[in-house]
Design an enzyme around this catalytic site. Structure first.
Site, short mmCIF file in Angstrom:
data_model
loop_
_atom_site.label_atom_id
_atom_site.label_comp_id
_atom_site.label_asym_id
_atom_site.label_seq_id
_atom_site.Cartn_x
_atom_site.Cartn_y
_atom_site.Cartn_z
CD1 TRP A 361 0.79 -0.36 3.06
CD2 TRP A 361 -0.78 1.14 3.56
NE1 TRP A 361 1.06 0.10 4.33
CE2 TRP A 361 0.11 1.01 4.67
CE3 TRP A 361 -1.85 2.02 3.66
CZ2 TRP A 361 -0.04 1.75 5.84
CZ3 TRP A 361 -2.01 2.75 4.84
CH2 TRP A 361 -1.11 2.62 5.91
CG ASP A 362 4.77 0.81 1.64
OD1 ASP A 362 3.88 0.03 1.99
OD2 ASP A 362 5.88 0.88 2.20
CD GLU A 501 2.37 -4.33 9.09
OE1 GLU A 501 1.95 -4.23 7.93
OE2 GLU A 501 3.59 -4.46 9.38
CE LYS A 614 6.01 -2.10 11.53
NZ LYS A 614 5.86 -3.29 10.64
CD GLN A 615 2.61 1.43 9.86
OE1 GLN A 615 3.44 0.55 9.98
NE2 GLN A 615 2.14 1.79 8.69
#
Length: 775
Positions: A361-362, A501, A614-615
């Site tokens: 998806w980046d 994640e 994580k993000q």
């Protein structure tokens, strides 16, 4: 300035310092990082910044977009193709080795303005003979199949026989430095001389027999000789197994410079038929060698000039930010092949083997906005890759028991799911990887990207012929993915992984549910638009996709009843059901790169039991669908989740920077921006050697344009500019394409100026809430 180190011919090529990235010392510990930083790519091929002569501990890499193989690996991975960089030098038989000889002077320079890697060194061998070696190399952005190396070799304090080995090395491996994982993806199909004027090595992938053909030719002449007469007194071709070698000798004279020109041509069986590869390479190689390096280099530079004329952003008052941003833009715009709709940009681009060269998806969420606004043709090509993989996505959905199209979490050349089943945790323990099974939000991410491209370009031809089908098929997937809970009269999406994640097998991840809802709603809106404005196209696609009124009613029901875990009174969105019940830790310590340090007491093998993430997850949602949330909701969620985000993905800092600016946390926004901008330059994730953090590069651009530059599209589809500059920034200027017009935005502390540089008709822009008409 550094130009005193080079010959005049090289001096004249090197750009001003603001365009240059330097390596000032040779160090085997940090060389792998510079190999990534100094990777040259034209979107067709990427070659890591290793040394021509080779070095201890190097991670050599030559990656060609679209060439994948599985062989003995877990999944299909990008193939490390034959290495054509090799040029070894010998003085009276002694190799000039970077690791065995004494380096008196050393410097390498990446010129981002021109896409050239320069080098200079003074080296002393065991007999105290000193040799100066300098030069440059480039991979042509004009002719994607051409590459060249030019070296200037000067015996400083001796005269004697100098030997040169020019090598195409087919012994390459993937994961060469890991005995546990190394794989051989190639076998040699042809190793031969090209009419005694060059060498040819053709390899074949193990699984699919995809051919990779490389030809090289070397020309030797004295620097002062304008006729470039050949000075080799001895020449030999050596087909040594998987290596194709040309060996030359010439008489070196003290303080007399010799030029080595190496011409390289690369083709694959994706480009021409297998039976025509050798003749094509030979013809192109001798045409290139006959013309010389200079003309191709000039054409290559001109392509970069054109790209930079739109892509360059100027930050006045902050040299570090200015150069770091330019570095990210350089690698991002170099990594796309705008003419090949069967390939995309991998998470590590063509800069390394990290993530096996797979597409995530980046690309759509982090990189694509840059291309939408700076290089729309490339943006369309990247979306066409997803369209061309639509059949594979339909197959993927069917395999998992769903309807429509489900895009894989990791994609390669076939569009099938390529996520490995096993990996390692932060302690090195083997763990099951669930992202390929459960991280389904990518399907909505791709639909979102299609719509964003259309909003900015109004490319109706693309939407009618390609984009609409992607949005319809992904909406269809989500309707089948949702589960109806009768007692609550709602639809849920259970057992997923969101962008964060650390937490697996969660129910009703807010990001996933909201994007699924958006995807279905956009599908319904698009159907109504086609019915009203393009009825012929609607009938064609509805017949092709069997879209019925009954199915549309189902879409409406699901879209209206998808559950979002959202407390409207507290205005705090729960990342997923049960998240707030997890053990809570707050981050309060940071390392020398301003990256979070694990809070005391955290068991990093059980992160799923904590609220650490994580993000960006909820914050990511509020950025993509900003019009869905009021300012207070954004602020409350930003403040809550920012303190719990470990930034163990390079994707996070840029998103927190943009949201920080939107909610007024300017200090942290700037720090997050610099984390993102410097992710590879200072290696703050500790894994730059694996390849470029391409998503972070795209995110860095977004922070400057969407964050500090304040550009956004509102609900009505109008362009808005609401900028804010950091204290040390005096001026920011950037260019974007908007609905076919090229505009420039200039921001100072006092005013915002918007100019139209190309295009027809007037443009309406809202600057800090005031509507302007730009003629």
């Amino acid at each position: 300035m550094v130009k005193h180190m080079f010959l005049e011919d090289v001096n004249n090529l090197i750009s001003d310092d603001k365009w240059l990235i330097f390596q000032n010392e040779y160090n085997t510990e940090v060389n792998p990082r510079y190999e990534t930083l100094f990777t040259l790519t034209n979107g067709y091929m990427g070659v890591r910044g290793t040394f021509e002569e080779g070095s201890e501990g190097e991670r050599s890499g030559n990656f060609i977009a679209g060439i994948f193989d599985k062989s003995d690996a877990q999944v299909r991975e990008i193939v490390n193709a034959q290495n054509w960089l090799r040029i070894k030098l010998y003085v009276e038989g002694e190799e000039l080795s970077l690791d065995k000889c004494q380096l008196i002077e050393f410097k390498r320079i990446l010129d981002m303005k021109k896409g050239i890697l320069f080098r200079s060194m003074l080296i002393k061998d065991s007999k105290d003979r000193i040799t100066r070696i300098e030069g440059y190399r480039f991979i042509s952005r004009s002719d994607l199949h051409r590459s060249a190396i030019k070296l200037f070799v000067t015996p400083v304090n001796y005269s004697g026989v100098v030997g040169i080995e020019s090598i195409i090395d087919g012994t390459v491996l993937n994961s060469a430095d890991s005995p546990k994982h190394r794989v051989k993806h190639l076998k040699v199909a042809d190793n031969s001389s090209l009419n005694k004027s060059g060498v040819y090595l053709e390899t074949a992938t193990i699984d699919d027999d995809i051919r990779i053909a490389t030809g090289s030719a070397v020309r030797l002449y004295h620097y002062e000789d304008k006729e470039k007469n050949n000075i080799a007194k001895f020449k030999r071709f050596l087909p040594l197994g998987e290596m194709s070698i040309e060996y030359f000798e010439f008489d070196g004279t003290e303080n007399k410079t010799v030029v080595i020109d190496k011409f390289i041509i690369t083709y694959t069986s994706r480009d021409v038929k297998k039976g025509l590869l050798k003749s094509t390479v030979e013809k192109e190689l001798f045409a290139f060698a006959g013309e010389g390096i200079d003309k191709e280099l000039q054409r290559h530079i001109e392509v970069y000039e054109e790209l930079w004329s739109v892509a360059d952003i100027n930050i006045e008052g902050d040299e570090e930010a200015d150069k770091a941003l330019r570095f990210n833009i350089f690698h991002l715009m170099s990594s796309v092949n705008e003419n090949d709709p069967m390939v995309s940009i991998a998470a590590k681009a063509l800069h390394g083997e990290g993530y096996k060269g797979h597409v995530f998806w980046d690309t759509e969420i982090f990189m694509l906005p840059f291309f939408i606004y700076v290089h729309p043709k490339a943006a369309k090509t990247l979306l066409m890759y997803r369209y061309n993989m639509l059949d594979a996505a339909r197959k993927n959905a069917a395999l998992n028991g769903y309807k429509g199209a489900q895009y894989p979490w990791e994609s390669a050349d076939t569009g099938e799911e390529e996520t490995p089943k096993w990996g390692f945790d932060y302690m090195g323990n083997p763990v099951r990887i669930w992202t390929g099974d459960l991280e389904h939000h990518i399907t909505a991410d791709i639909a979102f990207a299609v719509w964003e491209y259309f909003r900015a370009t109004e490319d109706i031809e693309f939407m009618l012929n390609y984009g609409a089908e992607v949005i319809f098929e992904t909406a269809r997937f989500w309707v089948s993915r949702c589960e109806y809970v009768k007692e609550l009269d709602r639809y849920e999406i259970n057992n997923v992984i969101g962008p964060d994640e650390f937490h697996e097998h969660v129910d009703n991840n807010a990001y996933t549910d909201y994007l699924a809802k958006w995807n279905i709603k956009k599908g319904l809106e698009l159907i109504n638009m086609l019915k009203e404005k393009y009825p012929e196209h609607y009938h064609a696609i509805s017949n092709k996709k069997c879209l019925t009124n009954e199915e549309m009613e189902k879409w409406k029901e699901v879209e209206e009843k998808i559950y979002i875990p959202y407390d409207k009174d507290k205005k705090l969105i729960e990342q997923f059901e049960g998240y707030f019940d997890k053990k809570d830790y707050v981050i309060d310590k940071f390392d020398e790169n301003n990256m979070p340090i694990w809070p005391e007491g955290v068991d990093i093998t059980k992160l799923g039991d904590t609220q650490l993430i994580k993000q960006a997850d909820v914050v990511m949602l509020m950025l993509l669908l900003g019009e869905e949330f009021d300012e207070e909701t954004k602020r409350i969620n930003y403040e809550y989740y920012e303190k719990r985000t470990m930034h163990k993905s390079s994707l996070g800092p840029s998103m927190y920077a943009i949201m920080g600016l939107k909610v007024g946390d300017h200090k942290n926004a700037y720090q997050s921006f610099m984390r993102s901008a410097n992710v590879d330059l200072v290696d703050n994730q500790g894994n730059t050697k694996e390849g470029l953090h391409a998503a972070s590069a795209g995110g860095t651009w977004q922070v400057v344009v969407f964050g500090f530059g304040g550009m956004e599209i509102d609900k009505e589809g109008a362009l808005n500019i609401n900028s804010w500059l950091p204290e040390k920034w005096d001026k920011l200027s950037y260019k974007v394409f908007w609905k076919g017009n090229l505009i420039e935005v200039i921001v100072t502390k006092q005013e915002v100026t918007v100019k139209k540089l190309k295009g027809k008709g007037n443009i309406k822009v809202k600057v800090k809430g005031k509507e302007l008409t730009i003629e």
